[in-house]
Design a protein around this motif. Structure first.
Motif, PDB file in Angstrom:
ATOM      1  N   LEU A  84       0.812  -1.216   0.000  1.00  0.00           N
ATOM      2  CA  LEU A  84       0.000   0.000   0.000  1.00  0.00           C
ATOM      3  C   LEU A  84       0.846   1.268   0.000  1.00  0.00           C
ATOM      4  CD1 LEU A  84      -2.790  -1.004   2.540  1.00  0.00           C
ATOM      5  CD2 LEU A  84      -3.015  -0.726   0.073  1.00  0.00           C
ATOM      6  N   LEU A  85       2.137   1.125   0.185  1.00  0.00           N
ATOM      7  CA  LEU A  85       3.006   2.315   0.205  1.00  0.00           C
ATOM      8  C   LEU A  85       3.523   2.674  -1.179  1.00  0.00           C
ATOM      9  CD1 LEU A  85       5.090   1.498   3.430  1.00  0.00           C
ATOM     10  CD2 LEU A  85       3.142   3.062   3.198  1.00  0.00           C
ATOM     11  N   ARG A  86       3.327   1.790  -2.128  1.00  0.00           N
ATOM     12  CA  ARG A  86       3.786   2.078  -3.482  1.00  0.00           C
ATOM     13  C   ARG A  86       2.667   1.800  -4.472  1.00  0.00           C
ATOM     14  NH1 ARG A  86       6.608  -2.313  -1.476  1.00  0.00           N
ATOM     15  NH2 ARG A  86       6.008  -4.343  -2.356  1.00  0.00           N
ATOM     16  N   GLU A  87       2.636   2.620  -5.513  1.00  0.00           N
ATOM     17  CA  GLU A  87       1.568   2.521  -6.516  1.00  0.00           C
ATOM     18  C   GLU A  87       2.015   1.593  -7.625  1.00  0.00           C
ATOM     19  OE1 GLU A  87      -1.156   5.445  -9.341  1.00  0.00           O
ATOM     20  OE2 GLU A  87       0.399   6.273  -8.050  1.00  0.00           O
ATOM     21  N   SER A  88       1.301   0.491  -7.745  1.00  0.00           N
ATOM     22  CA  SER A  88       1.678  -0.490  -8.774  1.00  0.00           C
ATOM     23  C   SER A  88       0.957  -0.255 -10.087  1.00  0.00           C
ATOM     24  CB  SER A  88       1.384  -1.913  -8.267  1.00  0.00           C
ATOM     25  OG  SER A  88       0.001  -2.033  -7.947  1.00  0.00           O
ATOM     26  N   SER A  89      -0.188   0.447 -10.040  1.00  0.00           N
ATOM     27  CA  SER A  89      -0.938   0.727 -11.267  1.00  0.00           C
ATOM     28  C   SER A  89      -1.670   2.052 -11.080  1.00  0.00           C
ATOM     29  CB  SER A  89      -1.946  -0.402 -11.558  1.00  0.00           C
ATOM     30  OG  SER A  89      -2.867  -0.517 -10.488  1.00  0.00           O
ATOM     31  N   PRO A  90      -1.925   2.791 -12.186  1.00  0.00           N
ATOM     32  CA  PRO A  90      -2.628   4.078 -12.076  1.00  0.00           C
ATOM     33  C   PRO A  90      -4.046   3.887 -11.557  1.00  0.00           C
ATOM     34  CG  PRO A  90      -2.278   3.447 -14.384  1.00  0.00           C
ATOM     35  CD  PRO A  90      -1.541   2.455 -13.567  1.00  0.00           C
ATOM     36  N   GLY A  91      -4.510   4.822 -10.737  1.00  0.00           N
ATOM     37  CA  GLY A  91      -5.855   4.777 -10.176  1.00  0.00           C
ATOM     38  C   GLY A  91      -5.963   3.920  -8.945  1.00  0.00           C
ATOM     39  N   GLN A  92      -4.851   3.360  -8.458  1.00  0.00           N
ATOM     40  CA  GLN A  92      -4.888   2.496  -7.276  1.00  0.00           C
ATOM     41  C   GLN A  92      -4.592   3.329  -6.042  1.00  0.00           C
ATOM     42  OE1 GLN A  92      -2.271  -0.852  -7.458  1.00  0.00           O
ATOM     43  NE2 GLN A  92      -2.268  -1.174  -5.234  1.00  0.00           N
TER      44      GLN A  92
END
Length: 1393
Positions: free
Chosen positions: A16-24
């Protein structure tokens, strides 16, 4: 406000600390710990305003709290848990309305979906954090007085939170996912916390039952609504592998899911997963196996029907290496048999399954693993107790149980006994299982059945057997079959059709044969062969062609040998009988069937009784095992058998009696409970009937009972009396039987007195209050009529004498009766009257009477002197009458010897027996009673002095320096010891100087006893010789000087007497003398050992008993001669063998005694002169080496045995030593000892027997399992053994081929002993008997002062003139005496027996 970002459930929190995909959605900032309380307050405020959607703006602070959970304070954690619980609860209450709103916009749906995910993520995260903290702090260990922490709050909140999640899962959440399937990650999130709670080791405790039920219902919601079946199966099987405690929890959960939610398919999935595990892989991980095993067992107990339907997937583990899995599957089978496949109404398929399961269980009774064998026996016990075992299987299972009584594993034997007890308690046959009682009815009913069969045959007239009819019609049948293979018309082929079942087709064919329609029968048989392929009887006959096959089937059907034809009456030639004639025949046929069933029932009952009788002998031998639980079960078995009137059970009930002296409290209590149940438990009927039954049963035990049995029973009954378990009515009935008020036999009257005496041991008042009745009836009225009754009366009255050991240290006056009491007058009168009567029971009565007089009478020696004078006077008068001589009344009784040959033998025997008993009791009276009384009076004087001294010291102060030495002696305890020695010296002086001087009455009879002993030819009666020998031993107990001067005579008689009674009595006397005068008897010990080889079994047994007591009491030094006792382990007499076994069992409890003696025993028994055969040697050593249980002792013995190979002289000794090595449990260090001492036995390996023994040692070592280093050592030793063996063979061949080499002298000499062990001869030559030197220092000093006088020659005279001196005399010479002896220090100067 921008678009709502979608919340994805992370695999790990860091995602949850890093964005793996846009809009997440991602966490923007992790707040520090100090900022969390205000953030939590802000979230609470927002929740009040927006509800559950507030988490969309306040997720990060709650995530930060989870991130810093260990560092956050307890109050903040509890606030967070309480807040999230309220949020999720609020959302759960809102969701039904939201989900039912058809106008819900996409944005609102996504918002609620994200809020649901976030709230559930936070709540389950808190649950996991609290659960982990609880596990670490060990709160589930139920520790007391612990202050309340966050973990203790979590215990209270755990169940409500689980119910909240369950409520949430029961909603139709698919609408939030647009009507599609709820994502698997969300279901895993909701169930993951539940599984983690179950991982807690303490979850199985009773106080967490509500939590377990909440978890179960939560997982059930996931299984029912969210397709969690596959994941649950994997998760449960994984947890069963890693957490042993979850097996019963999951078994309970699965049972609930099946019963309340109908999830039956889950059981199949779980069992399939377990069944697919590789048995070889499971064998390497015991923890994995244990979880699976417990799960299967528990599941079978709760839902056996579903386990039965999936049993096939588990059966492969029955052939696996894991015994725990085998146990679990067999236990599951047993539960299925008890709960599902039980009863008489089973279908054919269920019966087949039941029989198959029972066959598997019976096969594993002989499993290679003892735990499996034990478990199967336990399962059969449960099956029998639940009455789930069909009668057809009774005999086979009982036979298996009886066989397991011989098992080496104690736990198997114990459970085999329990199974037999269950069979007895639940047997369907009768309440009486005696073979004798069942054989008579069986014979009678078999005879009746035979008569009924004969009657039926005669009523049927001349009978033509079906085989005879078949032979008559065979040509026509064969012709009809041959026509079958010719072209037929179509209408003929369509006449008959095959029926649907085999049974109906068989009936149709048989009917055609009886109607003589052979063509149709053959045609139908041909069709049936094609239609019913593989089914009986159309598959069992494989002839060379089809014609022969059809003929064979028809023959079987017609002659009635085909299965299924029993329902039809056998074919008869006059098949046209009318129905009216057949009806009257049905009744005899029905009666015949009933009779056959009765005979079968009685036969089964008889077979069962035979097996129980066989088990009795086996279990009787187990009653003295070392294992307490086995002994307890054996006792329970005999109690149960006794209730079924099995006559052989009485021997077992008697055999358990000596166990009352066991040091194990459990065994002693088991014996008491057994006799309490057998004799004291109230039975049906009136009180009088119950009392009579009790007395009759106890009396039955004492019929032909030995003295030891009576003593054991006395201990038990006295224990019952002390606990007030004997009813007063029982005592009243015994008195009635004794006095004759109740009609009874003389045997029952004696038994009544014996029982009263036993009860008096616990309560002497029972006899004391009726002493006059005992004396009047038993001694005055019945005394001369029944000496056995009078003897038992004396034994009963003797219980009034105070126990000397109990009285020791007490200042109470001992219980004694005045000299003029009627008891002693009646005793004296009865003894004197019976003296001149030729009764074989007078001597035992006289001994009991003299003993009682010395125990209870004041002035006992005066009473006995009067009895002795009166009896001797009768002998003189008898002598006067027979010889016609007159003698003065004042003549000395010693004159009896002048004309003793004219006295009746029994009179002389009575006289010497009386003399011996008086002498022995006089010594016992002085050593015990008088010595105790002297000590009591001294203690009273000392107490009086101490009291007077204390009184004076209070009035006048004494100087401190006075009496320092006396005070020091008192502190050291020397005053009492000195006084004891003084009293003992006084008693010894009386015995040495007064009892056998010319003034004492006993002195007058000593020449008579010596004359009878010295002249066996003149006094040749066996009874008289035995009585005189025993009297001599008793007189020797008086004085050490008299004993010293007559020991040679005593041992000469023991060695050379031809009468077994004399030798036995002298062994008893020698045993007593060895305790009273150990230094005098010690040089003669070898002659005591020699009696162990006596030709008479009675003497051998007595010698074994005497030596057992002397050795175990440390009165005889144990030397290499103990090998004579070891040789008794193979004695043909079972009683002697049991004495020897008992000796070594008791000796093994004395430290390392057997270990220290083993080298000498092996050396003596392997000596060729010992004449012990090889097989017998192995039997003895197998028993002795079983006592070697310590590893160090085993290793030391291995080394000693190896070194003894160097001094072994014969091939027999080589074989014996190597055989001993095979009987030892060789460890790795023991194997190293063999390696280190290889040179000692390397040259002996050419002997095939020796080489084979060493090979056996290595094979056993390998079977036991060992480390790789030990295996390498074993291989190396095996190579050396092989090389030495082959080298020896090569050298032997070379010697044979080469020139003859002179043999060593030792090899030329033949062994002096014979091939069989020879008993000692009773007629040895005089020069073979060596008389040892007495050990008295006083005699040695006298010998130095003056020359030794000429030794008197003791001559065995005879009244036969033609007898030679060599046959009847023995000359003992002084020069035969050894000059060196080893003294034995006496442990107590006052020890008597």
């Amino acid at each position: 406000m921008g678009a709502v970002r979608e919340f994805h459930l992370p695999l790990v929190p860091a995602d949850l600390l890093r964005e793996s995909s846009p809009g997440q959605y991602t966490v923007q900032e992790v707040l520090p710990v100090r900022d969390l309380p205000p953030a939590l307050t802000a979230f609470r405020t927002a929740f009040r305003a927006r509800g559950a959607l507030a988490v969309l703006q306040h997720f990060d602070p709650m995530y930060s709290l989870l991130h810093h959970f260990q560092a956050v304070g307890t109050a903040v954690k509890e606030d967070a848990l309480e807040l999230m619980t309220r949020v999720v609860s609020h959302h759960s209450n809102e969701l039904p309305a939201i989900l039912g709103d058809s106008g819900l916009s996409h944005a609102d749906r996504v918002a609620h979906l994200n809020a649901l995910k976030m709230n559930c993520y936070l709540l389950t995260g808190l649950m996991d954090a609290f659960e982990m903290e609880t596990c670490k702090s060990g709160l589930l260990e139920n520790k007391k007085n612990r202050p309340k922490t966050s973990g203790s709050l979590w215990e209270e909140e755990r169940e409500p939170v689980l119910r909240l999640l369950t409520q949430l899962l029961q909603l139709d959440l698919r609408q939030l996912w647009g009507g599609f399937v709820v994502e698997e990650e969300f279901v895993s999130l909701m169930t993951g916390s539940s599984y983690r709670i179950l991982e807690n080791p303490g979850i199985g405790l009773q106080k967490y039952r509500a939590t377990r039920e909440a978890v179960t219902h939560l997982l059930a919601a996931a299984l029912v609504h969210y397709d969690h079946m596959f994941n649950a199966t994997l998760k449960i099987t994984q947890m069963l592998q890693h957490f042993e405690h979850v097996a019963p929890v999951f078994a309970q959960a699965v049972s609930l899911w099946v019963k309340e939610y109908g999830l039956k398919s889950l059981v199949g999935e779980l069992l399939r997963e377990v069944g697919q595990k590789c048995p070889q892989d499971l064998a390497h991980d015991a923890s994995v196996i244990k979880g699976y095993a417990v799960f299967i067992t528990e599941l079978a107990e709760q839902i056996p029907a579903l386990v039965l339907s999936n049993m096939s997937v588990l059966l492969r583990h029955l052939d696996g290496e894991s015994y725990m899995m085998r146990n679990a599957i067999l236990a599951a089978m047993a539960e299925v048999l008890v709960q599902v496949l039980n009863g008489d109404q089973l279908e054919e398929a269920a019966r087949g399954t039941r029989d198959q399961f029972l066959t598997m269980l019976q096969a594993h009774v002989c499993d290679i693993n003892s735990f499996v064998r034990s478990r199967v026996l336990q399962l059969f016990t449960r099956i029998v107790q639940c009455k789930a075992l069909p009668l057809t299987q009774f005999q086979s299972v009982v036979s298996l149980a009886v066989e397991r009584l011989k098992d080496k594993a104690v736990v198997v034997v114990k459970n085999a006994i329990q199974l037999l007890i269950a069979f007895l308690s639940n047997n369907p046959f009768s309440c009486k299982l005696s073979c004798t009682d069942l054989s008579e009815p069986l014979k009678k009913e078999v005879q009746k059945l035979q008569e009924m069969r004969d009657r039926n045959r005669s009523a049927a007239g001349p009978v033509i057997t079906p085989e005879e009819e078949w032979e008559a019609m065979l040509p026509e049948v064969r012709a009809a079959i041959q026509q079958l293979f010719q072209p037929l018309q179509e209408e003929e082929e369509e006449v008959l059709e095959v029926e649907e079942t085999v049974e109906s087709t068989l009936k149709q064919i048989t009917g055609l044969l009886r109607k003589l329609n052979y063509k149709s029968a053959a045609r139908l048989t041909r069709k049936a062969l094609g239609h019913f392929q593989g089914k009986e009887p159309f598959s069992s006959l494989m002839e060379e062609n089809e014609e022969a096959t059809i003929l064979g089937v028809l023959k079987r059907l017609y002659t009635g040998s085909c299965p299924g034809e029993n329902s039809e009456d056998p074919p008869h030639g006059n098949s046209g009988l009318e129905n009216e004639e057949a009806v009257p025949e049905e009744q005899p046929q029905t009666e015949l069937i009933k009779q056959e069933m009765l005979v079968q029932y009685l036969q089964d009952a008889y077979n069962f009784s035979v097996k129980i009788t066989e088990a009795l002998s086996l279990i009787s031998k187990l009653m003295y095992e070392n294992c307490v639980s086995v002994v307890q079960e054996a006792i329970e078995f005999f109690v149960t058998v006794s209730q079924f009137s099995v006559s052989e059970a009485l021997s077992g009930v008697r055999r358990m009696l000596p166990l009352i002296w066991s040091k194990e409290p459990g065994i002693r209590e088991a014996v008491l409970n057994a006799y309490r149940r057998l004799y004291l438990s109230p039975s049906k009927g009136s009180e009088r009937a119950r009392v009579q039954h009790l007395v009759r049963s106890l009396s039955l035990i004492m019929v032909d009972a030995s003295l030891g049995t009576v003593q054991c029973l006395e201990e038990i009954i006295s224990e019952f009396v002390q606990k007030d378990e004997i009813e007063p009515a029982v005592i009243q009935l015994l008195w009635e039987q004794f006095t004759g008020k109740s009609q009874c036999s003389s045997l029952e009257r004696r038994a009544a007195v014996m029982l009263l005496g036993m009860m008096a041991q616990g309560n002497p008042e029972i006899v004391g209050s009726n002493l006059d009745v005992l004396v009047t009836v038993g001694l005055s009225e019945k005394g001369c009529e029944d000496y056995r009754l009078a003897k038992e009366v004396c034994n009963a009255i003797s219980k009034l004498a105070r126990n000397t050991k109990q009285a020791l240290g007490k200042n109470s006056t001992p219980f004694r009766l005045p000299q003029n009491h009627m008891l002693f007058g009646c005793l004296s009168e009865t003894v004197i009257k019976g003296f001149a009567q030729p009764s074989c029971h007078w001597i035992p009565f006289m001994e009991a009477a003299v003993t009682l007089i010395y125990q209870l009478a004041e002035g006992a020696e005066e009473i006995c002197a009067h009895v002795l004078q009166a009896c001797s006077q009768q002998a003189l008068e008898k002598l006067k009458e027979d010889d016609g001589q007159k003698a003065d009344s004042g003549d000395s009784p010693s004159r009896v010897s002048d004309g003793a040959s004219s006295l009746p033998t029994f009179l002389l025997m009575h006289l010497v027996s009386l003399v011996g008993q008086v002498a022995l009791q006089q010594v016992a009276y002085l050593e015990v009673s008088v010595s105790t009384e002297l000590r009591r009076r001294r203690m009273l004087r000392d107490e009086e002095k101490a009291k007077n001294h204390s009184d004076r010291s209070t009035k006048k102060q004494r100087p401190q320096s006075t009496g320092n030495e006396t005070t020091m002696e008192e502190e050291l305890g020397l005053v009492g010891a000195t006084a004891d020695d003084t009293e003992a010296e006084l008693i010894r002086s009386i015995c040495e100087t007064e009892l056998l001087d010319g003034k004492h009455l006993l002195f007058a009879f000593v020449p008579l006893v010596l004359k009878i002993c010295n002249n066996p030819g003149l006094y040749s009666d066996a009874g008289l010789s035995a009585a005189a020998a025993l009297a001599l031993g008793k007189v020797c107990m008086i004085s050490s000087e008299f004993c010293d001067s007559h020991l040679r005579l005593l041992f000469t008689m023991m060695e050379k007497s031809s009468l077994p009674g004399v030798r036995s009595n002298l062994l008893i006397a020698a045993g007593d003398l060895a305790i009273r005068f150990p230094n005098l008897v010690e040089p003669w010990t070898s002659h005591l050992y020699a009696r162990l080889r006596d030709p008479c079994p009675r003497v051998r047994k007595m010698a074994a008993l005497v030596m057992t007591h002397l050795i175990l009491k440390d009165m005889v030094k144990v030397k290499g001669q103990v090998s004579e006792l070891a040789a008794l382990l193979i004695d043909p007499e079972e009683a002697i063998m049991e004495v020897a076994q008992n000796f070594f069992t008791e000796l093994s409890k004395k430290g390392n005694a057997i270990y220290n003696l083993l080298p000498d025993i092996i050396s003596h028994l392997s000596d060729p002169n010992c004449s012990i055969e090889e097989e017998s040697f192995r039997t003895i050593m197998r028993h002795l080496l079983s006592y070697i249980t310590k590893d160090k002792q085993t290793e030391s013995l291995v080394e000693k045995l190896c070194q003894r190979f160097r001094i072994a002289r014969t091939e027999r000794q080589y074989r014996d030593l190597s055989c001993c090595l095979t009987l030892l449990p060789i460890s790795e260090r023991g194997l190293q000892k063999l390696q280190d001492n290889f040179d000692c036995f390397a040259d002996k390996l050419q002997d095939p027997a020796v080489y084979s023994c060493f090979q056996t040692v290595l094979a056993r070592f390998r079977r036991a399992g060992s480390k790789p280093e030990a295996k390498a050592l074993a291989e190396e030793l095996e190579q050396k053994l092989f090389a030495a063996h082959n080298r020896g063979l090569d050298s032997a061949e070379t010697c044979q081929k080469g020139s003859a080499t002179p043999m060593p002298e030792s090899a030329k000499r033949r062994p002096t002993g014979s091939s069989r062990r020879q008993p000692l001869s009773t007629a040895n030559r005089d020069e073979d008997f060596v008389t040892p030197q007495p050990r008295s220092l006083r005699n040695q000093q006298r010998a130095k002062k003056r020359p030794p006088p000429k030794k008197a020659i003791i001559t065995f005279s005879s009244d036969e003139e033609d007898s030679s001196d060599d046959e009847l005399s023995a000359e003992l010479r002084e020069e035969e005496t050894p000059t060196k002896t080893t003294p034995i220090t006496r442990s107590s100067a006052r020890r008597l027996r």
